[in-house]
Design an enzyme around this catalytic site. Structure first.
Site, mmCIF file in Angstrom:
data_model
loop_
_atom_site.group_PDB
_atom_site.id
_atom_site.type_symbol
_atom_site.label_atom_id
_atom_site.label_comp_id
_atom_site.label_asym_id
_atom_site.label_seq_id
_atom_site.Cartn_x
_atom_site.Cartn_y
_atom_site.Cartn_z
ATOM 1 N N HIS A 99 -15.558 -51.918 5.457
ATOM 2 C CA HIS A 99 -15.678 -51.956 4.001
ATOM 3 C C HIS A 99 -16.983 -52.710 3.742
ATOM 4 C CE1 HIS A 99 -11.226 -52.115 4.534
ATOM 5 N NE2 HIS A 99 -11.162 -51.425 3.420
ATOM 6 N N ASP A 102 -16.599 -56.381 3.977
ATOM 7 C CA ASP A 102 -16.294 -56.999 5.276
ATOM 8 C C ASP A 102 -17.575 -57.435 5.960
ATOM 9 O OD1 ASP A 102 -13.725 -55.879 4.977
ATOM 10 O OD2 ASP A 102 -14.251 -54.140 6.198
ATOM 11 N N GLU A 230 -7.344 -41.561 2.157
ATOM 12 C CA GLU A 230 -6.316 -42.152 3.020
ATOM 13 C C GLU A 230 -5.043 -42.389 2.211
ATOM 14 O OE1 GLU A 230 -7.678 -45.459 5.429
ATOM 15 O OE2 GLU A 230 -5.690 -46.370 5.349
ATOM 16 N N GLU A 266 -2.815 -42.728 8.200
ATOM 17 C CA GLU A 266 -2.470 -43.977 8.882
ATOM 18 C C GLU A 266 -0.976 -44.011 9.172
ATOM 19 O OE1 GLU A 266 -4.349 -47.568 7.601
ATOM 20 O OE2 GLU A 266 -2.488 -48.704 7.773
ATOM 21 N N HIS A 269 1.309 -46.101 7.030
ATOM 22 C CA HIS A 269 1.433 -45.577 5.663
ATOM 23 C C HIS A 269 2.450 -44.437 5.619
ATOM 24 C CE1 HIS A 269 -2.905 -47.091 4.636
ATOM 25 N NE2 HIS A 269 -2.098 -48.044 5.047
ATOM 26 N N ASP A 294 -5.960 -43.486 11.188
ATOM 27 C CA ASP A 294 -5.937 -44.938 11.300
ATOM 28 C C ASP A 294 -4.758 -45.262 12.204
ATOM 29 O OD1 ASP A 294 -8.174 -45.431 9.853
ATOM 30 O OD2 ASP A 294 -7.200 -46.567 8.255
ATOM 31 N N ASP A 305 3.048 -53.048 5.127
ATOM 32 C CA ASP A 305 2.054 -52.523 6.057
ATOM 33 C C ASP A 305 1.754 -53.586 7.118
ATOM 34 O OD1 ASP A 305 0.324 -50.566 6.878
ATOM 35 O OD2 ASP A 305 -1.175 -50.905 5.310
ATOM 36 N N ASP A 307 0.680 -53.166 10.049
ATOM 37 C CA ASP A 307 -0.552 -52.851 10.794
ATOM 38 C C ASP A 307 -0.504 -53.304 12.245
ATOM 39 O OD1 ASP A 307 -1.855 -51.585 8.725
ATOM 40 O OD2 ASP A 307 -3.094 -53.293 8.167
ATOM 41 N N ASP A 337 -6.797 -49.409 12.854
ATOM 42 C CA ASP A 337 -6.622 -50.206 11.637
ATOM 43 C C ASP A 337 -5.389 -51.068 11.883
ATOM 44 O OD1 ASP A 337 -6.595 -51.267 9.171
ATOM 45 O OD2 ASP A 337 -6.446 -49.392 8.057
HETATM 46 C C1 XLS Z 1 -4.842 -50.532 3.890
HETATM 47 C C2 XLS Z 1 -5.705 -49.471 4.380
HETATM 48 C C3 XLS Z 1 -7.153 -49.866 4.520
HETATM 49 C C4 XLS Z 1 -8.019 -48.651 4.648
HETATM 50 C C5 XLS Z 1 -9.443 -48.870 4.352
HETATM 51 O O1 XLS Z 1 -3.618 -50.469 3.988
HETATM 52 O O2 XLS Z 1 -5.189 -49.000 5.577
HETATM 53 O O3 XLS Z 1 -7.319 -50.729 5.593
HETATM 54 O O4 XLS Z 1 -7.915 -48.090 5.917
HETATM 55 O O5 XLS Z 1 -9.644 -49.306 3.054
HETATM 56 NI NI NI Z 2 -6.191 -47.731 6.914
HETATM 57 NI NI NI Z 3 -2.989 -49.722 5.973
#
Ligand code: XLS
Ligand code: NI
Ligand code: NI
Length: 434
Positions: A99, A102, A230, A266, A269, A294, A305, A307, A337
């Site tokens: 991003h 970041d 996404e 992702e 998600h 992702d 999430d 992750d 991700d």
């Molecule tokens: C958040 C998203 C984010 C996207 C990029 O849940 O996964 O990380 O991949 O903005």
């Molecule tokens: Ni993501």
């Molecule tokens: Ni995410």
């Protein structure tokens, strides 16, 4: 100065007991005539590797980041670039994603923030040229700053909308400068908390106009990378407009954007949307719109999430089956991700986490390839639908059939004799390979 206490990770094979080695990921090894590296196209997420301090809603960050002075200075941002490239070199990851906020700090005004971004992008460009690392995609952070608390491209405030546009314009230009292969939109706050104060139709119209402006600007500056959306159903907002693959595809079609966008799916998600990742991938592929992944995983017991790093061989096998079935990734990749657990606070844990994810996907790839080589699974599915290869079925599929003909067929044929779906047999078949 090195911050990750290990050498470059090597492939040592399945019998190795060295935790800092690949047991399955052997980048140059061919699977079905293509190197594992080219199949998998691993990417690292700048936000998780460099910026995630592992704080959660209940407590402060735990991550040790001895390279980071905690300031918003451009110097600190520039220092992080070298640490990130040390990480990429040691893990052998060739792609990355960021991003805008970041890689460079958000400063007092847009001009200053953009200038900071330019400085960091110049350094990233140099490091990319030195190493051959590629930018998989760039994106703009349109969800952290308080100005975006009510949305960015779906904000009720036109000035916020404009600010978001300015930010994406710059992020697109930076992505082009770094020869990015793609640009992602994740609708962080593009949704609503309550319908009492929301004009949904107007917000969706605005979002579509925003994406069209992005496409137009890309054309203007000569950026030919792939655009992605996404999907995610909620978190941070109560409902996000890009809630799942099907909702995204409908939105893109409705607003004439489908030719310009693919989906970046992702895993976590998908879980939040109440789907499997395989379902989301199948939906996207059917529309010719599966672009990138992702790669992470969620927790069935926690409704957010999380992750986590992908370690489940079944999951990686399913994902790789979908990718191989669609003919492989082209512009996209498997972008981790994913973040370490809060308890895994040492820099070396970043290496362990990615090595594990890479090995899990390497196994998924080999297993999926073996299942396809074996052919029984595909053959079963083909046979299951074979009645549609006959006269009646072909007519139905060609859109040349009528209810009268279906009636005549049923009157003549009597009660259909249905074949078993054999789900358990197929589950056993898949297990033969795992
Ligand atoms: C958040 C998203 C984010 C996207 C990029 O849940 O996964 O990380 O991949 O903005
Ligand atoms: Ni993501
Ligand atoms: Ni995410």
């Amino acid at each position: 100065m090195a911050y990750f206490d290990c050498d470059k990770i090597q492939y040592e094979g399945p019998s190795s007991k060295n935790p800092l080695s690949f047991k399955h990921y052997n980048p140059e090894e061919l699977v079905g005539g293509k190197s594992m590296k080219d199949h998998l196209r691993f990417g690292a997420a700048y936000w998780h590797v460099m910026r995630n301090d592992l704080s959660d809603p209940f407590g402060a960050g735990t991550a040790q980041m001895p390279w980071d002075d905690g300031s918003t200075s451009v110097e600190n941002a520039l220092n992080r670039v070298d640490v990130f490239f040390e990480f990429l070199d040691k893990t052998g990851i060739d792609f990355y994603c960021w991003h805008d906020r970041d890689i460079a700090p958000e400063l007092n005004d847009l001009k200053a923030s953009s200038a900071a971004l330019d400085q960091v992008v110049a350094k990233l460009k140099t490091r990319q040229a030195e190493t051959g690392v590629k930018l998989l995609w760039g994106t703009s952070c349109l969800f952290s700053h308080p100005r975006y608390s009510q949305g960015a491209a779906t904000s009720p405030d036109a000035s916020v909308y404009a600010y978001a546009g300015a930010q994406v314009k710059k992020a697109l230009e930076c992505t082009k400068e770094l020869d990015g292969l793609g640009y992602t939109f994740w609708g962080g706050r593009e949704g609503y908390a309550s319908l009492l104060n929301t004009d949904m139709k107007r917000e969706l119209d605005h979002l579509a106009a925003f994406l069209h402006m992005a496409v137009d600007h890309a054309r203007k500056i000569g950026f030919s990378g792939q655009f992605y959306i996404e999907p995610k159903p909620r978190e941070p907002s109560t409902h996000q407009y890009d809630s799942d693959a099907a909702a995204c595809l409908n939105f893109l079609r409705e607003y004439g954007l489908l030719e310009h966008f693919k989906l970046n799916l992702e895993t976590n998600h998908a879980t939040l949307a109440g789907h499997t990742m395989q379902h989301e991938m199948r939906v996207a592929t059917a529309a010719g719109a599966l672009g990138s992944v992702d790669a992470n995983t969620g927790d069935e017991l926690i409704g957010w999430d999380t992750d986590q790093f992908p370690t489940d061989i079944y999951l990686c096998t399913e994902i790789m089956l979908e990718i191989l079935d669609m003919g492989g990734l082209t512009t996209g990749g498997l972008n981790f991700d994913a973040k370490r657990r809060r308890e895994s606070h040492e820099p070396i844990d970043l290496i362990h986490a990615h090595v594990g994810g890479m090995d899990a996907f390497a196994r998924g790839l080999k297993i999926a390839h073996a299942i396809r080589q074996d052919g029984r699974l595909a053959q079963f599915v083909a046979e299951r639908y074979s009645s549609f290869d006959g006269d009646l079925g072909s007519k139905i599929e060609a859109g040349q059939c009528s209810f009268e003909e279906l009636e005549a067929h049923s009157l003549a044929g009597g009660e259909p004799a249905l074949a078993s779906g054999r789900q358990e047999m197929l589950e056993n078949l898949v297990n033969e390979f795992i």
